[in-house]
Design an enzyme around this catalytic site. Structure first.
Site, mmCIF file in Angstrom:
data_model
loop_
_atom_site.group_PDB
_atom_site.id
_atom_site.type_symbol
_atom_site.label_atom_id
_atom_site.label_comp_id
_atom_site.label_asym_id
_atom_site.label_seq_id
_atom_site.Cartn_x
_atom_site.Cartn_y
_atom_site.Cartn_z
ATOM 1 N N SER A 1 0.835 -1.191 0.000
ATOM 2 C CA SER A 1 0.000 0.000 0.000
ATOM 3 C C SER A 1 0.870 1.241 0.000
ATOM 4 C CB SER A 1 -0.876 -0.006 1.259
ATOM 5 O OG SER A 1 -1.521 1.237 1.436
ATOM 6 N N TYR B 1 -1.154 -0.476 10.486
ATOM 7 C CA TYR B 1 -1.330 -0.778 9.065
ATOM 8 C C TYR B 1 -0.079 -0.365 8.284
ATOM 9 C CZ TYR B 1 -3.382 -0.914 4.388
ATOM 10 O OH TYR B 1 -3.630 -1.207 3.074
#
Length: 177
Positions: free
Chosen positions: A156, A169
């Site tokens: 990501s 995350y």
């Protein structure tokens, strides 16, 4: 067929396993691989949801002209070592081999780091970082034996951009990257 963009990226005849593919980006990756000729095993933890998704994909395949036999369901938990071993064995029994593994399953929860619960941190890291390791470890032996295979880890942009509310995350995707 010459102008078909999927011919540029043909994976015709290959067997793929895409984690976290009962919806979202994982499902889009899986459908793209099917359009490019692969047989794809959808993966998720919820067998009922996965079967429903597989049936919907089969219907789209009929409508779009690619084979409904190109989609299979493989329900197992990618964060559990025994479940991964058993699930990958099941795919190998049905498919004969895995040529492509797409580690897509991911989890995101938001909270300020100073109050982020350890259980949530662990859940995110287990899903986003440990699960790809478990999956790669489970398929790599047969890929080496067959002399080929690809493992694609979905990361990501957040692996580069840490924010106060997504620290676990960002850390997990950064570790995967």
């Amino acid at each position: 067929m010459k102008d078909d963009p999927y011919n540029l990226f043909s994976v015709r005849g290959m067997k793929a396993l895409v984690t976290g593919s009962s919806r979202g980006l994982g499902l889009m990756f899986a459908e793209g691989l099917m359009r490019a000729g692969a047989t794809v095993f959808l993966n998720g933890r919820d067998p009922a949801r996965l079967d429903q998704t597989a049936n919907e994909v089969r219907q789209r395949g009929r409508e779009e002209g690619w084979g409904p036999e190109q989609v299979q369901a493989a329900a197992f938990d990618v964060t559990d070592e025994e479940s991964v071993a058993s699930g990958v064995r099941g795919v190998l029994e049905r498919a004969g081999r895995i040529d492509l593994l797409v580690n897509n399953a991911g989890l995101q929860r938001r909270a300020p780091l100073e109050s982020f619960p350890l259980a949530d941190w662990s859940s995110i890291v287990n899903t986003n970082l440990t699960a790809p390791y478990l999956m790669a470890r489970a398929v790599i032996g047969q890929m080496i034996e067959q002399g080929r295979g690809k493992i694609i880890n979905i990361t990501s942009l957040q692996s580069e951009l840490g924010r106060r509310s997504i620290a676990p995350y960002a850390a997990s995707k950064g570790g995967l990257k």
